[in-house]
Design a protein around this motif. Structure first.
Motif, short mmCIF file in Angstrom:
data_model
loop_
_atom_site.label_atom_id
_atom_site.label_comp_id
_atom_site.label_asym_id
_atom_site.label_seq_id
_atom_site.Cartn_x
_atom_site.Cartn_y
_atom_site.Cartn_z
N SER A 4 0.83 -1.20 0.00
CA SER A 4 0.00 0.00 0.00
C SER A 4 0.87 1.26 0.00
O SER A 4 0.58 2.22 -0.73
CB SER A 4 -0.92 0.03 1.22
OG SER A 4 -1.82 -1.05 1.18
N ILE A 5 1.92 1.25 0.81
CA ILE A 5 2.82 2.40 0.85
C ILE A 5 3.53 2.59 -0.50
O ILE A 5 3.66 3.71 -1.01
CB ILE A 5 3.85 2.24 2.00
CG1 ILE A 5 3.14 2.35 3.35
CG2 ILE A 5 4.96 3.28 1.89
CD1 ILE A 5 4.02 1.99 4.53
N LEU A 6 3.96 1.49 -1.11
CA LEU A 6 4.62 1.59 -2.42
C LEU A 6 3.66 2.07 -3.49
O LEU A 6 4.06 2.82 -4.41
CB LEU A 6 5.21 0.23 -2.79
CG LEU A 6 6.43 -0.23 -2.00
CD1 LEU A 6 6.84 -1.63 -2.43
CD2 LEU A 6 7.58 0.74 -2.16
N LYS A 7 2.40 1.66 -3.42
CA LYS A 7 1.42 2.08 -4.40
C LYS A 7 1.14 3.59 -4.28
O LYS A 7 0.99 4.29 -5.28
CB LYS A 7 0.11 1.30 -4.20
CG LYS A 7 -0.91 1.53 -5.32
CD LYS A 7 -2.19 0.79 -5.04
CE LYS A 7 -2.03 -0.67 -5.40
NZ LYS A 7 -3.32 -1.39 -5.30
N VAL A 8 1.09 4.11 -3.05
CA VAL A 8 0.82 5.53 -2.81
C VAL A 8 2.01 6.37 -3.26
O VAL A 8 1.83 7.45 -3.86
CB VAL A 8 0.51 5.76 -1.31
CG1 VAL A 8 0.49 7.24 -0.98
CG2 VAL A 8 -0.80 5.11 -0.95
N THR A 9 3.22 5.94 -3.02
CA THR A 9 4.40 6.73 -3.36
C THR A 9 4.73 6.69 -4.84
O THR A 9 5.40 7.59 -5.35
CB THR A 9 5.63 6.26 -2.57
OG1 THR A 9 5.85 4.90 -2.84
CG2 THR A 9 5.43 6.49 -1.09
N SER A 10 4.26 5.74 -5.59
CA SER A 10 4.61 5.69 -7.00
C SER A 10 3.57 6.26 -7.90
O SER A 10 2.69 6.93 -7.69
CB SER A 10 4.89 4.27 -7.44
OG SER A 10 3.77 3.44 -7.18
#
Length: 72
Positions: free
Chosen positions: A66-72
């Protein structure tokens, strides 16, 4: 019968001896059953901790994704 060993065997005495032997056998069987139960409980505890770690790992993976999806 030897002259040194002149014991008197009577029915109540023999019954007490038999009861003592039976009690010893029952306690030995009880200890064996308890040891078996302890082994089963140890294996169950290991499985439980493995499940807990698996669930925590899945939650952490979802959080990281989820964090990777938000930051990319």
């Amino acid at each position: 019968m030897a002259s040194d060993d002149r014991r008197f065997f009577c029915a109540p005495g023999l019954r007490i001896d038999a009861q003592e032997r039976l009690t010893e056998v029952q306690f030995a069987q009880l200890h064996a059953a308890l040891s078996k139960i302890e082994g089963i409980m140890d294996r169950l505890e290991k499985r439980l901790w493995l499940t807990v770690y698996g669930v925590v790992g899945a939650i952490l993976v979802n959080a990281v994704l989820s964090i990777l999806k938000v930051t990319s």
